[in-house]
Design a protein around this motif. Structure first.
Motif, mmCIF file in Angstrom:
data_model
loop_
_atom_site.group_PDB
_atom_site.id
_atom_site.type_symbol
_atom_site.label_atom_id
_atom_site.label_comp_id
_atom_site.label_asym_id
_atom_site.label_seq_id
_atom_site.Cartn_x
_atom_site.Cartn_y
_atom_site.Cartn_z
ATOM 1 N N LEU A 165 -10.652 4.859 6.585
ATOM 2 C CA LEU A 165 -8.777 5.139 5.931
ATOM 3 C C LEU A 165 -9.165 4.726 4.554
ATOM 4 O O LEU A 165 -9.199 3.169 3.419
ATOM 5 N N TRP A 166 -7.728 5.095 3.690
ATOM 6 C CA TRP A 166 -8.211 5.278 1.985
ATOM 7 C C TRP A 166 -6.752 4.472 1.776
ATOM 8 O O TRP A 166 -6.006 4.912 1.863
ATOM 9 N N LEU A 167 -7.156 3.329 0.473
ATOM 10 C CA LEU A 167 -5.915 2.381 0.869
ATOM 11 C C LEU A 167 -5.061 2.588 -1.040
ATOM 12 O O LEU A 167 -6.043 2.159 -1.035
ATOM 13 N N LEU A 168 -4.386 2.813 -0.765
ATOM 14 C CA LEU A 168 -3.529 3.665 -2.841
ATOM 15 C C LEU A 168 -2.533 2.045 -3.145
ATOM 16 O O LEU A 168 -1.011 1.843 -2.703
ATOM 17 N N GLY A 220 -0.673 -0.218 -8.244
ATOM 18 C CA GLY A 220 -0.807 -1.292 -9.589
ATOM 19 C C GLY A 220 -2.153 -2.073 -9.544
ATOM 20 O O GLY A 220 -2.793 -2.446 -9.907
ATOM 21 N N ASN A 221 -2.738 -1.543 -8.152
ATOM 22 C CA ASN A 221 -3.960 -2.229 -8.066
ATOM 23 C C ASN A 221 -5.057 -1.491 -7.753
ATOM 24 O O ASN A 221 -6.646 -2.024 -6.844
ATOM 25 N N GLY A 222 -5.303 0.062 -8.199
ATOM 26 C CA GLY A 222 -5.708 0.852 -7.585
ATOM 27 C C GLY A 222 -6.042 1.573 -6.229
ATOM 28 O O GLY A 222 -5.436 1.262 -5.259
ATOM 29 N N LEU A 223 -7.716 1.918 -5.172
ATOM 30 C CA LEU A 223 -7.981 2.176 -4.742
ATOM 31 C C LEU A 223 -9.231 1.094 -3.529
ATOM 32 O O LEU A 223 -9.511 0.329 -3.833
ATOM 33 N N GLY A 224 -8.649 0.819 -2.121
ATOM 34 C CA GLY A 224 -9.501 -0.204 -0.794
ATOM 35 C C GLY A 224 -9.356 0.866 0.013
ATOM 36 O O GLY A 224 -8.778 2.524 -0.273
ATOM 37 N N SER A 225 -10.537 0.786 0.707
ATOM 38 C CA SER A 225 -10.843 2.163 1.785
ATOM 39 C C SER A 225 -11.245 0.750 3.036
ATOM 40 O O SER A 225 -11.470 -0.429 3.628
ATOM 41 N N MET A 226 -10.828 1.562 4.443
ATOM 42 C CA MET A 226 -11.015 0.568 5.772
ATOM 43 C C MET A 226 -12.085 1.421 6.585
ATOM 44 O O MET A 226 -11.363 2.542 7.011
ATOM 45 N N TYR A 242 0.686 6.412 -8.933
ATOM 46 C CA TYR A 242 1.260 6.571 -8.195
ATOM 47 C C TYR A 242 1.491 6.489 -6.443
ATOM 48 O O TYR A 242 0.216 6.706 -6.073
ATOM 49 N N ARG A 243 2.771 6.898 -5.802
ATOM 50 C CA ARG A 243 2.528 6.675 -4.228
ATOM 51 C C ARG A 243 2.154 8.111 -3.534
ATOM 52 O O ARG A 243 2.849 8.249 -2.144
ATOM 53 N N ARG A 244 1.070 9.128 -4.031
ATOM 54 C CA ARG A 244 0.574 9.695 -3.429
ATOM 55 C C ARG A 244 -0.448 10.510 -3.862
ATOM 56 O O ARG A 244 -1.186 9.584 -5.398
ATOM 57 N N VAL A 298 0.651 -1.076 0.074
ATOM 58 C CA VAL A 298 -0.211 0.093 -0.355
ATOM 59 C C VAL A 298 0.986 1.320 -0.030
ATOM 60 O O VAL A 298 1.849 1.339 1.208
ATOM 61 N N GLN A 299 1.096 2.036 -0.841
ATOM 62 C CA GLN A 299 1.872 3.098 -1.336
ATOM 63 C C GLN A 299 1.753 4.418 -0.865
ATOM 64 O O GLN A 299 1.638 5.064 -0.228
ATOM 65 N N SER A 300 0.168 4.245 -0.335
ATOM 66 C CA SER A 300 -0.425 5.975 0.074
ATOM 67 C C SER A 300 -0.902 5.909 1.062
ATOM 68 O O SER A 300 -2.273 5.127 0.620
ATOM 69 N N LEU A 301 -1.303 6.026 2.126
ATOM 70 C CA LEU A 301 -3.422 5.877 3.487
ATOM 71 C C LEU A 301 -3.540 7.408 2.950
ATOM 72 O O LEU A 301 -2.180 8.623 3.231
ATOM 73 N N GLN A 302 -4.602 7.587 2.989
ATOM 74 C CA GLN A 302 -5.417 9.336 4.133
ATOM 75 C C GLN A 302 -6.331 9.078 3.800
ATOM 76 O O GLN A 302 -7.166 8.317 4.168
ATOM 77 N N ILE A 303 -7.235 9.801 5.450
ATOM 78 C CA ILE A 303 -7.897 9.933 5.804
ATOM 79 C C ILE A 303 -8.807 10.770 5.598
ATOM 80 O O ILE A 303 -9.026 11.933 5.851
ATOM 81 N N ASP A 304 -10.272 10.174 5.488
ATOM 82 C CA ASP A 304 -10.714 11.465 4.978
ATOM 83 C C ASP A 304 -12.266 11.645 6.222
ATOM 84 O O ASP A 304 -11.700 10.947 7.316
#
Length: 986
Positions: A140-143, A146-152, A173-175, A129-135
């Motif tokens: 929690l959003w996971l990048l 090579g496999n797109g977006l996921g969330s938890m 890309y990782r951002r 998982v190249q990047s994490l962001q919290i909405d």
């Protein structure tokens, strides 16, 4: 769609930044690698939790940093991580740290120290998982690589839908970053993408004309939204995307951060770090630039330092007091010897390979003294006369005079000037040019050089000159010569620690100060006063003394630069104070070299703008004295964090959720702690307070650990606070509850049961004895009746003899008791006397020889006790001695031996005690003395003591006499340095 995006971006209005970014020359860089404790040199991401702790993502684990050491968390930790390869880290508003790993797992370290781990589900990719962001909702959003977006979600439920085969989200890309509307912007190698609040994914608006290829977002701390496209940086606002910086010569941009000044810092693939601001695109000097390699991450911490993660380790840029001019700034050589500001305000610098001058644009350029461009003289001294002529003294090429028309006159052996060094030049008020050579002082003018002759004139190497009014002060390798009214006075310092070499002269008011190889001397109307190590100067050889406009003086040396308040140094010289406390600056404060220039002049100057400039072994260092408070009087460290714990050398797990640390009685606990400040953390000072034991705070200096041993059972709270030197203490103390659990035989239930059983036993014994007594009484009563008459007569005869014998025995017993007490006990205080103490001391030394632990000996002497007898009476003095004995008995441990070994002198023998613990015990005694207010029944009477502490040394020949001598030496040092203090053996 475009309207929605622009509305979201429009909410990101940048705030106005008050302070412009400082010059790059004001920064210093620090570097850490695996040699310093990092688990791996590739720093993928950086974050700082609200408590101030720094965190780093690496391929070999998650690393935290407290300013002094790294702690690594990986699959081998007490709470093992699911994988060592950490992909990215991010903090949430609650202060928790979230992290991902190379197998798609998610982890969280809570602010209270608890760890939570979520393995990736089968439905989600097992990939980094190249990047994490919290909405804003806490999701929690996971990048995924090579496999797109996921969330938890907050309950740990993963959600993942694989993108379609042609989606750009398969080429991420990782951002990624959220805008103010909640839309998620994602970096890809096909340009920046955005997922709106409805979950729809779009490309950036075509009207923005972003270049095709790699693109990724960044949201600054002020809300400004940026898009990086290859080597270009666009600022996005309500009108669209505007190109702000084109770094086409630097290659791909890999990291971006906006600092508190509003400047952008851009990390690149292979061109290091750049700063982008209103001043344009700036590159760090080569001496400060991170080593070549890709910059992976950037972060500004809460104190304004910039942290740089690269493939070559971790770097930190921070602002410092000193900046330095070097060869890169136009100096002929880095080894600067002399520095001068002329009447036009331009700077001249003499170096080992020539002379340079500041141009109108502020840049430095070489000024050749000879036509031989491959050889320029080493310049040791500079001076400007009242006509604007510049006089230049060299190492071996004589003397040069540079005229206003840029022509030169040269003085050498042919002109009558001796060969050799010219380390000093001074211009008199009459315009006379005095030159210090290797063979005495010469006066140079229109005619040939004329030597200074006469009785007392020096004829060896001249190290310093100062023309003051009609006088000339001359420094040599053998003291001072003073030319006054055509006579020369010789000043030699014949004391064992007196000066030999004179490096300079500084007038302050009506005084002349000498700068020497043994500190400073003040000459006031012919009276000399010495200020040196004994008064607090940390270094013997001082090269220059420079007053500034803030009523301070600066001292240069081979080991850094010091600053003193002018009033402090005058107070010490006047004898009104005994000790100086200089501020000491070195490489940690921005100096490229702590070695200042000596035996050259001037080696330090105060410029017209109030800044100081100092020649050093690597360039000319300069600083603004008016800004010292910014770097010295720092705010308190944000917090003190609990570090490692160990019980008798065995690690203890850290407490969570504020739980107490439980230790069994009779064991020792070591507590390590650190202030989470990264600005010169090695200079931070600490204080501790063990509530329940100590009466108040105890300063620990730079010590970052505390050993607690011998605590009686009970509840305690260890408080620790920190401060930068000279600054305020931290407002939020570290508070750690500690519970010392009693031994089994110390527990209350055991004591109650034992008392009950003992009571039952006593009752049984009593009843048995009573029954036996009654039975025997009946038998004896008959015998007694028969013999009563006979015994009565015998008893009457014996009674008289018995009374006489009893009186004699009682007198003998009383005399024996008195003799025993007088032999081993002090009659006034009831403490053991010198004889008893010597027996205890001999037994302790025999125990050390036999292999038992070392012990500490403290000699304690009441301060000014004679004054108490003289001013308050001997009866009061006796009461004070009794009070001292009471305090010593109440404040020491059961195994400790306290004795009165002389008039007001006491001894304290502390078994199984280290030197540090012995010193701490004496500090507690000192606090108990201070707390007692009724000495001798007089509230106004204050009693203090001085103490010397020594420790036995296993394996070394040690006798009671040698140990007492070492403790006595430390005691006399405490007396001689002011009393009311504790000194340990050297």
């Amino acid at each position: 769609m475009l309207i929605t995006l622009l509305c979201g971006i429009a909410g990101l209005a940048p705030r106005a930044w008050a302070a412009p970014p400082p010059p790059l020359a004001n920064y210093v860089i620090d570097h850490w690698s695996t040699r310093d404790g990092l688990p791996q040199n590739s720093i993928r991401d950086i974050a700082q939790t609200p408590d101030g702790r720094l965190w780093f993502a690496t391929w070999e684990g998650l690393a935290s940093y407290d300013g002094m050491e790294f702690t690594v968390y990986d699959r081998g930790s007490r709470v093992p991580l699911l994988d060592n390869g950490i992909g990215t880290i991010v903090t949430d508003p609650a202060g928790d740290l979230w992290f991902s790993d190379s197998r798609g797992n998610i982890g969280r370290r809570d602010a209270n120290g608890a760890w939570n781990l979520w393995p990736h589900p089968a439905s989600a990719p097992s990939i980094i998982v190249q990047s994490l962001q919290i909405d804003p909702t806490g999701r929690l959003w996971l990048l995924y690589e090579g496999n797109g977006l996921g969330s938890m979600t907050a309950d740990g439920t993963f959600h993942y839908v694989r993108p379609s085969p042609k989606s750009s989200l398969l080429n991420v890309y990782r951002r990624m970053a959220f805008d103010s509307s909640g839309a998620l912007w994602v970096g890809t190698y096909d340009g920046v993408m955005v997922q709106d609040t409805h979950g729809q994914v779009h490309t950036a608006p075509a009207g923005w004309h972003l270049p095709h290829g790699l693109g990724w977002p960044y949201r600054g701390p002020d809300g400004t939204f940026w898009i990086v496209a290859g080597s270009r940086i666009f600022r996005v606002d309500a009108t669209g995307a505007t190109l702000r910086y084109d770094l086409h010569d630097t290659g791909r941009i890999t990291a971006l951060v906006q600092d508190r000044h509003g400047a952008l810092w851009a990390g690149t693939e292979d061109h290091g770090l750049l700063r982008l601001s209103a001043a344009g695109i700036e590159r760090l000097p080569d001496t400060m630039a991170p080593a070549s390699g890709r910059i992976l991450s950037l972060m500004e911490d809460s104190e304004g330092s910039l942290w740089i993660g690269s493939n070559g380790g971790l770097y930190r840029l921070r602002e410092a007091l000193f900046s330095t001019l070097t060869r890169q700034d136009g100096l002929p050589d880095n080894f600067a010897r002399s520095v001068l500001e002329d009447h036009d305000g331009r700077l001249w610098v003499g170096t080992d390979t020539g002379l340079s001058r500041e141009g109108p644009d502020g840049t430095m350029a070489m000024v050749p003294l000879t036509a031989e461009h491959d050889h320029q003289p080493a310049v040791l001294s500079l001076a400007e006369d009242r006509d604007g002529d510049l006089w230049i003294g060299t190492y071996s090429d004589g003397l040069y005079e540079r005229l206003p028309d840029n022509s030169y006159r040269h003085f050498g052996a042919a002109e009558g000037l001796p060969a050799g060094n010219i380390r000093a030049i001074s211009i008199g008020e009459s315009g006379a040019v005095w030159v210090g050579t290797q063979h005495g002082v010469f006066r140079v003018g229109d005619g040939p050089p004329r030597p200074l002759d006469g009785a007392g004139a020096p004829h060896g190497l001249i190290t310093a000159l100062r023309a003051q009014a009609d006088d000339l002060w001359i420094g040599t390798l053998d003291g001072v010569r003073h030319l006054h009214d055509a006579s020369i006075q010789t000043l030699r310092f014949t004391a064992p620690q007196g000066a030999h070499t004179i490096f300079g002269f500084t007038p302050l008011g009506r005084d002349m100060w000498f700068v020497t190889d043994r500190g400073l001397y003040r000459d006031r109307d012919g009276t000399l006063v010495h200020v040196a190590r004994e008064q607090g100067l940390p270094i013997d050889s001082i090269f220059a003394m420079l007053p500034d406009r803030q009523d301070h003086v600066w001292l240069t040396s081979n080991r850094g630069i010091m600053r003193l308040a002018r009033s402090d140094i005058e107070t010490v010289a006047d004898g009104r104070s005994q000790h100086l406390a200089p501020l000491h600056f070195d490489e940690a404060d921005g100096l490229l070299s702590s070695q200042a220039s000596g035996s050259a002049s001037p080696s330090a100057i105060l410029r017209q703008d109030g800044t100081i400039w100092i020649a050093t072994a690597i360039g000319v260092a300069h600083a603004d004295p008016a800004q010292v408070h910014v770097f010295v009087m720092r705010p308190p460290p944000p917090s003190v964090a609990l570090g490692l714990l160990d019980l008798d050398g065995n690690p203890l797990p850290p407490p969570t959720n504020g739980a107490a640390i439980h230790i069994p009685a009779g064991h020792g606990l070591t507590v390590r702690y650190a202030a989470l400040s990264y600005l010169l953390p090695d200079r931070i000072i600490y204080r501790t307070w063990l509530e329940g034991m100590d009466p108040s705070w105890t300063e620990q200096g730079n010590t970052r650990s505390l050993r607690l041993v011998g605590l009686p059972p009970g509840d305690y709270t260890l408080r620790v606070s920190a401060a930068h030197p000279g600054g305020a203490w931290s407002t939020h103390d570290m508070a750690v509850p500690i519970v010392v659990d009693p031994m089994w035989w110390q527990r209350r239930g055991v004591w109650i049961g034992a008392i009950a059983a003992f009571s039952v036993l006593l009752v049984g014994i009593y009843l048995g004895i009573a029954y036996s007594y009654r039975r025997q009484a009946r038998v004896l009563s008959r015998i007694i009746a028969e013999r009563t008459g006979e015994l009565t007569q015998t008893a009457e005869r014996l009674q008289a003899a018995d009374q006489e014998k009893s009186l004699l025995l009682e007198r003998l017993r009383q005399q024996a008791d008195v003799a025993t007490r007088q032999a081993r006990e002090d009659p006034l205080t009831g403490l053991p006397n010198r004889r008893a103490f010597n027996e205890h001391l001999a037994a302790a030394l025999e125990g050390v020889v036999a292999g038992r632990p070392d012990f500490c000996l403290a000699l304690i002497d009441a301060d000014h006790f004679k004054r108490i007898n003289d001013e308050h009476s001997h009866a009061t003095g006796d009461e004070v001695l009794q009070g001292i004995a009471d305090v010593l008995r109440a404040s020491t441990r059961t195994p400790d031996i306290v004795a009165r070994i002389g008039g007001e002198e006491f001894a304290l023998l502390m078994p199984e005690t280290t030197l540090e613990e012995g010193e701490a015990a004496c500090k507690r005694l000192r606090a108990a003395f201070h707390a007692k207010k009724d000495w001798g029944g007089t509230l106004a009477l204050r009693v203090t003591f001085s103490a010397g502490v020594a420790r036995s040394h296993r394996g070394e020949p040690s006798t009671a006499l040698l140990l007492l001598q070492r403790a006595d030496t430390a005691l006399y040092r405490a007396k001689n340095t002011g009393r009311d203090r504790i000194c340990v053996e050297a």
